[in-house]
Design a protein around this motif. Structure first.
Motif, short mmCIF file in Angstrom:
data_model
loop_
_atom_site.label_atom_id
_atom_site.label_comp_id
_atom_site.label_asym_id
_atom_site.label_seq_id
_atom_site.Cartn_x
_atom_site.Cartn_y
_atom_site.Cartn_z
N ILE A 1 -33.14 1.02 -5.20
CA ILE A 1 -32.90 2.46 -5.21
C ILE A 1 -33.45 3.13 -3.95
O ILE A 1 -32.90 4.12 -3.47
N ALA A 2 -34.52 2.57 -3.37
CA ALA A 2 -35.11 3.17 -2.18
C ALA A 2 -34.20 3.03 -0.96
O ALA A 2 -34.37 3.74 0.03
N GLU A 3 -33.22 2.11 -1.02
CA GLU A 3 -32.29 1.92 0.09
C GLU A 3 -31.11 2.88 0.05
O GLU A 3 -30.34 2.98 1.01
N VAL A 4 -30.94 3.59 -1.07
CA VAL A 4 -29.76 4.45 -1.26
C VAL A 4 -29.95 5.79 -0.56
O VAL A 4 -30.97 6.46 -0.74
N ALA A 5 -28.96 6.19 0.22
CA ALA A 5 -28.99 7.51 0.88
C ALA A 5 -28.29 8.55 0.02
O ALA A 5 -28.83 9.63 -0.21
N TYR A 6 -27.08 8.23 -0.45
CA TYR A 6 -26.35 9.17 -1.31
C TYR A 6 -25.18 8.46 -1.98
O TYR A 6 -24.83 7.32 -1.64
N TYR B 1 -18.61 5.94 -4.43
CA TYR B 1 -19.22 5.08 -3.42
C TYR B 1 -20.74 5.27 -3.36
O TYR B 1 -21.24 6.38 -3.55
N LEU B 2 -21.43 4.19 -3.09
CA LEU B 2 -22.86 4.22 -2.76
C LEU B 2 -22.96 3.99 -1.25
O LEU B 2 -22.37 3.04 -0.72
N VAL B 3 -23.73 4.83 -0.57
CA VAL B 3 -23.97 4.67 0.86
C VAL B 3 -25.46 4.41 1.05
O VAL B 3 -26.30 5.20 0.60
#
Length: 252
Positions: A158-163, A172-174
């Motif tokens: 989750i810490a790698e997720v921007a938006y 989409y997950l970015v």
């Protein structure tokens, strides 16, 4: 002289704790500093320090997950932001804790308490009881996503997720590097499992992580236009009904 492992995902906090230990407890040598569950598990599979300082909230999950993957027989001093009820649980189970931000007096008191902790077998039993008690009150926020990436499967913390954003009936997950992945979930489903202190649903199409907001601009009808990092080709503008709540969230 005895050794300690520092498990802390904020480098400044880890360095500060090491400096304080050097000042008030020179007999303790920091054997290693790691910043994640995975790194701590890897270290503890090959090393057994005399003491561990453990941050409960790590970038890739809960510090409690370490004990599910590797046996720990040494005393543990937790660094925590848990509420008073949970802190009482630490005291009842005879395990020291440090409430962030850590002060020298609190650190010194915890080390004094450590001297009176019983033998390691009793410590492990107490630790197990504490973990079971605290897990009952944990909020099950999403920790990672398992995603298809070409012919491979990738796990993203989750810490790698921007938006997240929705477009043409797809979600989409970015991540922070700008890579984009398709999800089999709606934004409504996603939002329910995300920590509201970190993520916000700014409109029907976007859920953003606070650190991904690079710049903000006033927009028509008192709305706010967001520049995201990494950039997104789709415009991100707060909805009229969300703007006031969004401003309040930003000011927390």
């Amino acid at each position: 002289m005895y050794t300690t492992l520092l498990v802390e995902d904020e480098k400044l906090a880890a360095d500060r704790l090491e400096r304080m230990l050097q000042q008030i407890a020179p007999e303790i040598r920091v054997q290693a500093k790691v910043d994640s569950v995975g790194a701590a598990v890897a270290f503890l599979k090959n090393n057994q320090p005399d003491l561990i300082f453990l941050d409960i909230h790590l970038a890739d999950g809960s510090g409690f997950e370490i004990f599910e993957q590797v046996e720990v027989s040494c005393p543990v001093i937790f660094t925590t932001a848990y509420d008073e009820y949970a802190l009482r649980a630490f005291q009842v189970n005879g395990i020291a804790y440090l409430l962030k931000p850590i002060g020298q007096d609190a650190l010194s008191a915890s080390l004094q308490k450590l001297k009176s902790i019983q033998a390691s077998g009793t410590q492990v039993a107490s630790l197990d009881a504490l973990l079971a008690q605290l897990r009952k009150g944990e909020t099950p926020y999403r920790k990672r996503f398992l995603l298809a990436y070409g012919n491979t499967i990738k796990s993203i913390g989750i810490a790698e997720v921007a938006y997240f954003f929705a477009e043409n009936k797809a979600v989409y997950l970015v991540d922070q590097s700008g890579s984009k992945y398709v999800l089999d979930e709606t934004l409504d489903q996603l939002a329910e499992g995300l920590d509201p202190e970190v993520f916000f649903r700014v409109n029907r199409s976007f859920v953003v992580q606070v650190a991904a907001i690079r710049q903000m601009h006033a927009y028509s009808r008192s709305r706010i236009k967001l520049d995201l990092q990494p950039p997104c080709a789709k415009e991100c503008i707060s909805s009229s009904e969300k703007t006031a709540e969004f401003k309040e969230w930003l000011g927390r």
